[in-house]
Each structure stands twice: as structure tokens, then as C-alpha cells.
Design an enzyme around this catalytic site. Structure first.
Site, PDB file in Angstrom:
ATOM      1  CE  LYS A   1       8.870  -8.817  -5.010  1.00  0.00           C
ATOM      2  NZ  LYS A   1       9.691  -8.906  -3.765  1.00  0.00           N
TER       3      LYS A   1
ATOM      4  CD  GLU B   1      -4.656 -12.842   1.841  1.00  0.00           C
ATOM      5  OE1 GLU B   1      -4.957 -11.856   2.541  1.00  0.00           O
ATOM      6  OE2 GLU B   1      -3.799 -13.672   2.147  1.00  0.00           O
TER       7      GLU B   1
ATOM      8  CB  CYS C   1      -3.713 -10.638   6.029  1.00  0.00           C
ATOM      9  SG  CYS C   1      -3.829 -12.380   5.673  1.00  0.00           S
TER      10      CYS C   1
ATOM     11  CD  GLU D   1      -3.225  -5.161   7.553  1.00  0.00           C
ATOM     12  OE1 GLU D   1      -2.619  -4.716   6.563  1.00  0.00           O
ATOM     13  OE2 GLU D   1      -3.759  -6.291   7.569  1.00  0.00           O
TER      14      GLU D   1
HETATM   15  P1  NAI Z   1       4.050  -4.620   0.640  1.00  0.00           P
HETATM   16  O1  NAI Z   1       2.672  -4.729   0.116  1.00  0.00           O
HETATM   17  O2  NAI Z   1       4.871  -3.450   0.211  1.00  0.00           O
HETATM   18  O3  NAI Z   1       4.890  -5.939   0.244  1.00  0.00           O
HETATM   19  C1  NAI Z   1       4.350  -7.181  -0.136  1.00  0.00           C
HETATM   20  C2  NAI Z   1       5.055  -7.686  -1.389  1.00  0.00           C
HETATM   21  O4  NAI Z   1       4.829  -6.767  -2.448  1.00  0.00           O
HETATM   22  C3  NAI Z   1       6.579  -7.806  -1.277  1.00  0.00           C
HETATM   23  O5  NAI Z   1       7.014  -8.921  -2.013  1.00  0.00           O
HETATM   24  C4  NAI Z   1       7.055  -6.525  -1.933  1.00  0.00           C
HETATM   25  O6  NAI Z   1       8.361  -6.628  -2.452  1.00  0.00           O
HETATM   26  C5  NAI Z   1       6.050  -6.367  -3.043  1.00  0.00           C
HETATM   27  N1  NAI Z   1       5.894  -4.998  -3.558  1.00  0.00           N
HETATM   28  C6  NAI Z   1       6.051  -3.830  -2.883  1.00  0.00           C
HETATM   29  N2  NAI Z   1       5.838  -2.782  -3.706  1.00  0.00           N
HETATM   30  C7  NAI Z   1       5.548  -3.292  -4.919  1.00  0.00           C
HETATM   31  C8  NAI Z   1       5.234  -2.718  -6.184  1.00  0.00           C
HETATM   32  N3  NAI Z   1       5.193  -1.400  -6.361  1.00  0.00           N
HETATM   33  N4  NAI Z   1       4.975  -3.548  -7.222  1.00  0.00           N
HETATM   34  C9  NAI Z   1       4.997  -4.887  -7.061  1.00  0.00           C
HETATM   35  N5  NAI Z   1       5.310  -5.487  -5.898  1.00  0.00           N
HETATM   36  C10 NAI Z   1       5.574  -4.702  -4.838  1.00  0.00           C
HETATM   37  O7  NAI Z   1       3.984  -4.690   2.214  1.00  0.00           O
HETATM   38  P2  NAI Z   1       5.096  -4.182   3.252  1.00  0.00           P
HETATM   39  O8  NAI Z   1       5.602  -2.840   2.839  1.00  0.00           O
HETATM   40  O9  NAI Z   1       6.077  -5.247   3.451  1.00  0.00           O
HETATM   41  O10 NAI Z   1       4.213  -4.038   4.560  1.00  0.00           O
HETATM   42  C11 NAI Z   1       3.386  -2.879   4.731  1.00  0.00           C
HETATM   43  C12 NAI Z   1       2.072  -3.256   5.327  1.00  0.00           C
HETATM   44  O11 NAI Z   1       1.348  -4.070   4.441  1.00  0.00           O
HETATM   45  C13 NAI Z   1       2.137  -4.065   6.599  1.00  0.00           C
HETATM   46  O12 NAI Z   1       2.379  -3.263   7.711  1.00  0.00           O
HETATM   47  C14 NAI Z   1       0.785  -4.682   6.613  1.00  0.00           C
HETATM   48  O13 NAI Z   1      -0.155  -3.765   7.094  1.00  0.00           O
HETATM   49  C15 NAI Z   1       0.503  -4.958   5.151  1.00  0.00           C
HETATM   50  N6  NAI Z   1       0.812  -6.349   4.771  1.00  0.00           N
HETATM   51  C16 NAI Z   1      -0.213  -7.214   4.588  1.00  0.00           C
HETATM   52  C17 NAI Z   1       0.044  -8.533   4.305  1.00  0.00           C
HETATM   53  C18 NAI Z   1      -1.044  -9.521   4.099  1.00  0.00           C
HETATM   54  O14 NAI Z   1      -0.852 -10.696   4.349  1.00  0.00           O
HETATM   55  N7  NAI Z   1      -2.200  -9.131   3.604  1.00  0.00           N
HETATM   56  C19 NAI Z   1       1.404  -9.060   4.240  1.00  0.00           C
HETATM   57  C20 NAI Z   1       2.421  -8.054   4.382  1.00  0.00           C
HETATM   58  C21 NAI Z   1       2.109  -6.762   4.650  1.00  0.00           C
END
Ligand code: NAI
Ligand code: MG
Length: 497
Positions: free
Chosen positions: A195, A270, A304, A401
Site C-alpha cells: 500500500k 521503521e 526519517c 520530529e
Molecule cells: P503516516 O504514518 O500517517 O503515513 C505513512 C503510511 O501509513 C501511509 O501509507 C499511510 O496511508 C499509512 N497509514 C496512515 N494511517 C494508517 C493506519 N491507521 N493504518 C495503517 N496505515 C496507515 O504519516 P503521515 O501522516 O504521512 O506523516 C506524519 C508524520 O509522520 C510526518 O510529519 C513525519 O514526522 C512522520 N513520517 C515518518 C516517515 C519515516 O520515514 N519514518 C515517513 C513519513 C512520515
């Protein structure tokens, strides 16, 4: 003389003009609900493409296809060398479409085209090649049960694929994160439901076309774009998924753990970071200054492992801060297709608002911006590279972050206290150390609670080098041979002779 802005190739304009579909069981299909969602060009805020919005029913269909492919399809009988050949072929196909993928990535994510060409696509290609090699090298052990049992028992272990893997990825390196997830899972013989993030589904969908072209059997790789709360949550909770791998926010990582508890699927995560980058007084300043700047500003700060807390020996604090600020102010901001641009927009309005909120909170709590501190321009989601000083340990900008181009620079006077300060967050993803003293470098590296420590460099990645987090930065490791553990079960076989 200004260089002309690149125009997208016709393959790219053609791809985005069609509504993206879901890849389920080798076929491109609409969502069961018929719904679609828009993905935006973050440089303009305008709609770039529309994509089928997968949800629970689509995830169900994808899991059924992946289960059938794993249990009974051609994939279940495939030889390791054939899996390796398919992965290698996929790498070749991807490499042959480097420009197209770089353009799609730049349009969907905002990152400079030249960065996608030089980093995202070649790193993804290399990743598929590296795991093509591993397919034929998955081994177990022969185990000695000790002299008393010798001759009476024959015991050995085998590593078997864990089964159907759900993989949820973020938007900061959309293609590369797809490669990090798909390559090891396919190498060991799992089947997959991927996904992509709702902000950036396009390169995963185009990759799906190449996966089919390479000749992966139907159902082995299913790609279901959609939102986190719908498609993502359904995948994490699905009772017939054996393993879930997630990259994204720590907050959602915790939700994934809860969702996975229903059938106790294996989980690897991660997550976020607030990584310390430490400059000692004997460092090669001419290397450390640009190193510290790129550690935070690379990918618009949406990394990240970004080196977001810069600890500097107070003897050289002013000089380094000045140098990093000068570096920051020279970064050329603009749309990714402009070859003169070094930094693109943030990925979305949501991310833009989040980062601007932190700039505001830093200001209110008393931090001072030596450079940057505000949005750039008045259209699209551009933020100025920012260096904050006068922070305290408890400020939100120091603890949380930000995931944007915002650095906090913090002086220190005692090297013996620096590890404790560096470790003083809930995260433990990465760290940097700059020094000419090899002894100090390794002594400090051993005290840092982080999954990666870079010495006199930062953001150096290789498919062979494990990556992942201590503490709330995650569970398990990606890359190298470590990730193979995430996708295999170990079976001990013990036979009485
Ligand atoms: P997110 O964690 O919500 O999204 C990442 C992935 O998880 C996307 O594919 C999203 O559709 C999915 N997702 C979201 N809610 C979910 C749920 N309840 N169940 C299963 N999958 C779910 O991150 P978002 O909202 O895009 O960004 C928020 C913050 O997260 C950023 O500002 C940053 O601080 C952090 N982040 C960290 C990343 C990393 O590489 N460790 C990458 C992206 C965001
Ligand atoms: Mg979210």
C-alpha cells in the site's frame, strides 16, 4: 544564464492522464467502491492524477490473490534462482526507465528531478539487484545437540518464507521505499500486498507495470493505493496476512501493532527520528559544515534519519552555525523540474502546515532563527531552510520530529556529557559524529542509542547496510541480510536416528 525548466516526457504525461488502478492478481482493476482520489503536484497544489481508492474489500481480494499465489500458484514451486532472475530483470527494466521514474517521482513528491535521477531511482535499482543475489543464498544450519545425543538425533534448521506480507510505505521516498519492502520479501519467496502512501502513489503503480512485464506470476505482487485509515488499516488488521512491514510515523506504528495483534502477525516498523549530529572541536570543519547542512536539508528535511539536532562544541559553535546558515541561504528553492533548484516543496499541505506550526512554536518558545524561519514564496508548499539557536532541551522543536528543513543547533562543552544529551529523545534512528580523532569517534559511537552511526559522513545508504531504529524509532532492521529475518520463519527439524 538560466537553464530551461525540463518538460515531462510524453510517457509521463500519458501515465498521469489515465486514472491509476489497483493491481490485484495480475490485473489492473478499479476499486470495488468505484471511488478514486487525487494526488497533487506539491509545487503548485494542483491535481496531478487520479487513482483508484482501495479499501477493505479490495484488500480482501488482494490478500486472497496473494494467499493463492503463495500456497498453490507457480510462485510456490519457483526455484530460488528464478526468483533472483525475476528481481534482476525488474532492476534492469527500472534502470531502463530511470528518467520516466525520476520525473514521476519529482512531480508527485516535489523533490528535485536531479535528486530523483541521482538517488531515488538508482538506489531502488541497486536494491532489487542486491536482493536478486540473496534469493539463492538463504540457508539453515546443522545443529549439534551435544555429544550425548550425537548419533541419536539429526537436527537442522531451514528458513522458510513467512507467507503473505502486507507492506505500508510513506511518501518521502516513494519508489525507494517500495523497493526496500518488495525486494527482500520477493527474494525469500513471500507474496505481497503493497500500500503506497496516498500522497504519492504513482511510481509504485508504474513499478507494478514493470513487475508484470518482468514476468512475476499473478498474485505475487498486489498494489493497492488508498488511504491509511481505510486500505492501510484493513491490511494491518487482516486475519490472513502473516506479516506487516510499515514505514511512517511512530503514532501510526503503534496503531499497526494493535491492529496486528488480532492474528499476531509478525511486525517490523521503521518510524520517526530526531537524530543527533555531533561536531567535536577537532573536526574537519570544511567537511562538517556542508555535511551538517545536507544531513538536515536533503529531501526538504523529510527524511526519517535527518540530522535535525546539531550538537556543536562551543569553541566552534559560532563558526559552524554561521557556515551552516550560509549553506542554507544558498539553497535554491523551486519546482523540481527546474535544473537550478536544490530544494523542492514539502509533499503536502498537511506537511507544510505541520512544519510551519513548528516554526511558530519555536519562535514562541524563544528560539531564534539565524536563517530561514518562514515559508518561501506564496504558492505551493515551500519552506525556507531554517537554522534555530537559543533552544532548550524541552522545547518542542528540540524533542519532536519536524520532518521539514528545520535544524536546531545546540552548543556543548563536555564531550563526556554529549552522548546523554544526544540520547535524550524518545527516538534512536541515526546519529552523526564529526572528528579527526578515531578513538573519540568509536568511543562515542558505542554510547549512542541509534541504529546507524555515521562518522565524518551522513545519509550514506547501501543495500548491504542494515537500517532501523532503537527505542521508538522502530522494530527490526531493513536492508542487508538483517531484513531477511523479517520475511522468514526458522524451522527446527529434529529427527531421531
Ligand atoms: P503516516 O504514518 O500517517 O503515513 C505513512 C503510511 O501509513 C501511509 O501509507 C499511510 O496511508 C499509512 N497509514 C496512515 N494511517 C494508517 C493506519 N491507521 N493504518 C495503517 N496505515 C496507515 O504519516 P503521515 O501522516 O504521512 O506523516 C506524519 C508524520 O509522520 C510526518 O510529519 C513525519 O514526522 C512522520 N513520517 C515518518 C516517515 C519515516 O520515514 N519514518 C515517513 C513519513 C512520515
Ligand atoms: Mg498520517
Amino acid at each position: 544564464m538560466a537553464t530551461a525548466v525540463v518538460q515531462p516526457d510524453s510517457s509521463v504525461t500519458g501515465f498521469v492522464s489515465k486514472t491509476g488502478k489497483l493491481l490485484i492478481n495480475g490485473k489492473w482493476v478499479d476499486a470495488a467502491s468505484g471511488k478514486t482520489f487525487a494526488t497533487y503536484n506539491p509545487a503548485t497544489g494542483e491535481v496531478l492524477a487520479n487513482v483508484a481508492a482501495g479499501d477493505k474489500e479490495d484488500i480482501d481480494r488482494a490478500v486472497k490473490a496473494a494467499r493463492a499465489a503463495f500456497e498453490t500458484g507457480p510462485w510456490s514451486k519457483i526455484s530460488p534462482s528464478e526468483r533472483g532472475r525475476l528481481l534482476w530483470k525488474l532492476a534492469d527494466l527500472l534502470e531502463g526507465h530511470t528518467e520516466e521514474f525520476a520525473q514521476l517521482e519529482s512531480l508527485d513528491n516535489g523533490k528535485p528531478l536531479k535528486v530523483a535521477r541521482a538517488a531515488d531511482v538508482p538506489l531502488a535499482v541497486d536494491h532489487f539487484r542486491y536482493y536478486a543475489g540473496w534469493a539463492t543464498k538463504i540457508e539453515g544450519n546443522t545443529i549439534s545437540l551435544g555429544l550425548a545425543k550425537q548419533g541419536k538425533f539429526h537436527a537442522y534448521t531451514v528458513r522458510e518464507p513467512v507467507g503473505v506480507a502486507g507492506q505500508i510505505i510513506p511518501w518521502n521516498f516513494p519508489l525507494l521505499m517500495a523497493a526496500w519492502k518488495l525486494a527482500p520479501a520477493l527474494s525469500v519467496g513471500c507474496t505481497v500486498i503493497l500500500k503506497p502512501a496516498e500522497q504519492t502513489p504513482l511510481t509504485a503503480l508504474r513499478l507494478g507495470e514493470l513487475i508484470m512485464e518482468a514476468g512475476f506470476p499473478e498474485g505475487v505482487v498486489n498494489i493497492v493505493p488508498g488511504f491509511g485509515e481505510t486500505a492501510g488499516a484493513a491490511l494491518a488488521a487482516h486475519p490472513d496476512v502473516d506479516k506487516i512491514a510499515f514505514t511512517g510515523s511512530t503514532e501510526v506504528g503503534k496503531l499497526i501493532i494493535h491492529a496486528a495483534a488480532g492474528n499476531l502477525k509478525k511486525v517490523s516498523l521503521e518510524l520517526g527520528g530526531k537524530s543527533p549530529n555531533i561536531i567535536l572541536d577537532d573536526a574537519d570543519i570544511d567537511a562538517a559544515i556542508p555535511g551538517a547542512a545536507s544531513a538536515i536539508f536533503f529531501n526538504q528535511g523529510q527524511t526519517c534519519c535527518a540530522g535535525s539536532r546539531l550538537f556543536i562544541d562551543k569553541k566552534i559553535f559560532d563558526k559552524v552555525v554561521d557556515g551552516v546558515a550560509q549553506n542554507a541561504s544558498k539553497i535554491r528553492i523551486g519546482q523540481g523540474f527546474d535544473p537550478d533548484v536544490d530544494m523542492g516543496p514539502l509533499v503536502s499541505e498537511e506537511q507544510f502546515n505541520k512544519v510551519c506550526g513548528y516554526l511558530e512554536s519555536g519562535k514562541q518558545e524563544g528560539a531564534k532563527a539565524v536563517t530561514g524561519g518562514a515559508r518561501a514564496g506564496n504558492r505551493g508548499y515551500f519552506v525556507q531552510p531554517t537554522v534555530l539557536i537559543n533552544t532548550t532541551d524541552t522545547m518542542k522543536v528540540v524533542q519532536e520530529e519536524i520532518f521539514g528543513p528545520v535544524l536546531t543547533a545546540i552548543p556543548f562543552s563536555d564531550i563526556n556529557e554529549i552522548a546523554a544529551k544526544a540520547n535524550n529523545t524518545e527516538y534512536g534512528l541515526a546519529a552523526g559524529i564529526w572528528t579527526r580523532d578515531i578513538k573519540k569517534a568509536h568511543a562515542l559511537a558505542s554510547k549512542l542509542r541509534a541504529g546507524t552511526v555515521w562518522i565524518n559522513c551522513y545519509n550514506v545508504f547501501d543495500a548491504s547496510l542494515p537500517f532501523g531504529g532503537y527505542k521508538q524509532s522502530g522494530w527490526g532492521r531493513e536492508m542487508g541480510h538483517e531484513v531477511l529475518k523479517n520475511y522468514t520463519e526458522v524451522k527446527s527439524v529434529c529427527a531421531a536416528l
